[in-house]
Design a protein around this motif. Structure first.
Motif, PDB file in Angstrom:
ATOM      1  N   PHE A 150      73.481  38.028  18.605  1.00 15.15           N
ATOM      2  CA  PHE A 150      72.449  37.701  19.591  1.00 15.15           C
ATOM      3  C   PHE A 150      72.752  38.333  20.948  1.00 15.15           C
ATOM      4  CE2 PHE A 150      70.255  34.759  22.558  1.00 15.15           C
ATOM      5  CZ  PHE A 150      68.964  34.886  22.060  1.00 15.15           C
ATOM      6  N   ASP A 151      73.998  38.197  21.442  1.00 14.19           N
ATOM      7  CA  ASP A 151      74.345  38.756  22.751  1.00 14.19           C
ATOM      8  C   ASP A 151      74.208  40.277  22.766  1.00 14.19           C
ATOM      9  OD1 ASP A 151      74.842  36.205  23.569  1.00 14.19           O
ATOM     10  OD2 ASP A 151      77.015  36.424  23.748  1.00 14.19           O
ATOM     11  N   ASP A 152      74.571  40.943  21.671  1.00 17.21           N
ATOM     12  CA  ASP A 152      74.431  42.404  21.607  1.00 17.21           C
ATOM     13  C   ASP A 152      72.959  42.813  21.649  1.00 17.21           C
ATOM     14  OD1 ASP A 152      77.166  42.603  21.464  1.00 17.21           O
ATOM     15  OD2 ASP A 152      77.218  42.961  19.296  1.00 17.21           O
ATOM     16  N   LEU A 153      72.112  42.045  20.951  1.00 19.00           N
ATOM     17  CA  LEU A 153      70.681  42.334  20.980  1.00 19.00           C
ATOM     18  C   LEU A 153      70.142  42.186  22.399  1.00 19.00           C
ATOM     19  CD1 LEU A 153      68.021  42.930  19.420  1.00 19.00           C
ATOM     20  CD2 LEU A 153      67.753  40.466  19.216  1.00 19.00           C
ATOM     21  N   LEU A 154      70.567  41.131  23.093  1.00 25.43           N
ATOM     22  CA  LEU A 154      70.132  40.942  24.478  1.00 25.43           C
ATOM     23  C   LEU A 154      70.520  42.137  25.341  1.00 25.43           C
ATOM     24  CD1 LEU A 154      70.981  37.170  25.132  1.00 25.43           C
ATOM     25  CD2 LEU A 154      68.762  38.175  24.579  1.00 25.43           C
ATOM     26  N   ARG A 155      71.756  42.594  25.193  1.00 21.63           N
ATOM     27  CA  ARG A 155      72.221  43.735  25.996  1.00 21.63           C
ATOM     28  C   ARG A 155      71.424  44.999  25.690  1.00 21.63           C
ATOM     29  NH1 ARG A 155      77.240  41.111  24.848  1.00 21.63           N
ATOM     30  NH2 ARG A 155      78.007  40.115  26.746  1.00 21.63           N
ATOM     31  N   GLN A 156      71.065  45.206  24.411  1.00 23.68           N
ATOM     32  CA  GLN A 156      70.236  46.365  24.048  1.00 23.68           C
ATOM     33  C   GLN A 156      68.888  46.316  24.765  1.00 23.68           C
ATOM     34  OE1 GLN A 156      69.747  46.706  19.813  1.00 23.68           O
ATOM     35  NE2 GLN A 156      71.937  46.921  19.440  1.00 23.68           N
ATOM     36  N   LEU A 157      68.406  45.090  24.993  1.00 27.61           N
ATOM     37  CA  LEU A 157      67.126  44.900  25.668  1.00 27.61           C
ATOM     38  C   LEU A 157      67.293  44.789  27.182  1.00 27.61           C
ATOM     39  CD1 LEU A 157      65.612  42.367  23.126  1.00 27.61           C
ATOM     40  CD2 LEU A 157      64.982  44.770  23.411  1.00 27.61           C
ATOM     41  N   LYS A 158      68.520  45.055  27.655  1.00 29.30           N
ATOM     42  CA  LYS A 158      68.865  44.992  29.074  1.00 29.30           C
ATOM     43  C   LYS A 158      68.696  43.588  29.654  1.00 29.30           C
ATOM     44  CE  LYS A 158      68.160  49.886  29.837  1.00 29.30           C
ATOM     45  NZ  LYS A 158      68.976  50.214  28.750  1.00 29.30           N
ATOM     46  N   VAL A 159      69.008  42.592  28.820  1.00 28.32           N
ATOM     47  CA  VAL A 159      69.044  41.195  29.258  1.00 28.32           C
ATOM     48  C   VAL A 159      70.499  40.774  29.175  1.00 28.32           C
ATOM     49  CG1 VAL A 159      68.302  38.837  28.756  1.00 28.32           C
ATOM     50  CG2 VAL A 159      66.720  40.739  28.382  1.00 28.32           C
ATOM     51  N   GLU A 160      71.124  40.585  30.316  1.00 27.11           N
ATOM     52  CA  GLU A 160      72.552  40.257  30.332  1.00 27.11           C
ATOM     53  C   GLU A 160      72.744  38.746  30.180  1.00 27.11           C
ATOM     54  OE1 GLU A 160      76.291  41.283  29.964  1.00 27.11           O
ATOM     55  OE2 GLU A 160      74.711  42.765  30.299  1.00 27.11           O
ATOM     56  N   PRO A 161      73.483  38.304  29.151  1.00 30.51           N
ATOM     57  CA  PRO A 161      73.747  36.864  29.003  1.00 30.51           C
ATOM     58  C   PRO A 161      74.534  36.345  30.204  1.00 30.51           C
ATOM     59  CG  PRO A 161      74.383  38.073  27.026  1.00 30.51           C
ATOM     60  CD  PRO A 161      74.076  39.084  28.085  1.00 30.51           C
ATOM     61  N   GLU A 162      74.097  35.205  30.722  1.00 32.46           N
ATOM     62  CA  GLU A 162      74.782  34.589  31.860  1.00 32.46           C
ATOM     63  C   GLU A 162      75.242  33.204  31.421  1.00 32.46           C
ATOM     64  OE1 GLU A 162      71.873  34.079  34.919  1.00 32.46           O
ATOM     65  OE2 GLU A 162      70.839  35.905  34.390  1.00 32.46           O
ATOM     66  N   PRO A 163      76.374  32.761  31.917  1.00 36.76           N
ATOM     67  CA  PRO A 163      76.732  31.364  31.624  1.00 36.76           C
ATOM     68  C   PRO A 163      75.703  30.452  32.265  1.00 36.76           C
ATOM     69  CG  PRO A 163      78.601  32.598  32.461  1.00 36.76           C
ATOM     70  CD  PRO A 163      77.401  33.471  32.627  1.00 36.76           C
ATOM     71  N   PRO A 164      75.293  29.360  31.665  1.00 41.14           N
ATOM     72  CA  PRO A 164      75.675  28.925  30.316  1.00 41.14           C
ATOM     73  C   PRO A 164      74.748  29.522  29.258  1.00 41.14           C
ATOM     74  CG  PRO A 164      74.380  27.218  31.365  1.00 41.14           C
ATOM     75  CD  PRO A 164      74.448  28.370  32.342  1.00 41.14           C
TER      76      PRO A 164
END
Length: 196
Positions: A61-75
């Motif tokens: 999931f986090d890798d997919l977000l990064r591909q879409l230029k959505v950086e996971p942020e805590p939390p």
């Protein structure tokens, strides 16, 4: 265990949006073998749904977000990811609870919404978004009359969709759970329709 289902109306004019399709054992198309599909749209023009019980392998999931230029942020939160069907497999949809919406979200049944914008992924990555849901890549589609023909040929059973079936932790058990909801023992099912 108590069900978290909400009242789902009967099919409107014979259309099944907001229902689950449960593949019969004799399903001829291997892409839908033992599948559970949530129908998000169904009309005289055709039908569109998401397979909800085929976990995606090899995609994080986090890798997919990064591909879409959505950086996971805590939390950060993570949604289960599924292969939604054989059509447009690079296109993403989030099937989720109705406690979060954005412009373009489609409420298609009581308590259920479909969103295809990256706004929802940004909200999830930041720890917000809907209470529960699944991210699907691709979808299942049927042309006018095609789904009705498959149902008549005994390819699918159907039942109202609910959160307990859609958002299970164990996605691989969804097919058996849906049949149990219908009080059907899979060992007793036949894949052939009878004709008089």
């Amino acid at each position: 265990m108590a069900s978290t289902s909400r009242s789902t109306p009967e099919p409107v004019d014979g259309y099944l949006a907001g229902h689950l399709l449960v593949a019969m054992p004799g399903m001829q198309d291997p892409r839908f073998d033992h599948s559970v599909v949530c129908l998000c749209a169904h009309s005289a023009d055709g039908a569109m749904g998401l397979v909800v019980n085929r976990p995606l392998a090899g995609i994080v999931f986090d890798d997919l977000l990064r591909q879409l230029k959505v950086e996971p942020e805590p939390p950060a939160r993570r949604f289960r990811m599924v292969s939604g069907g054989p059509v447009e497999t690079g296109r993403g949809f989030v099937l989720h609870t109705d406690d979060w919406r954005t412009e373009g979200s489609l409420a298609f049944a009581p308590g259920l919404v479909l969103t295809a914008s990256t706004d929802i992924l940004a909200a999830i990555a930041a720890g917000g978004g809907p209470r529960d849901g699944v991210l699907a890549l691709g979808y299942a589609g049927w042309g006018p009359g095609q789904l009705e023909d498959e149902i008549q040929r005994n390819a699918w059973l159907n039942l109202p969709a609910d959160e307990a079936l859609l958002f299970r932790e164990d996605l691989s058990g969804s097919w058996t759970a849906a049949l149990a909801r219908l009080r059907i023992d899979p060992a007793l099912l036949s894949g052939t329709a009878g004709h008089a």
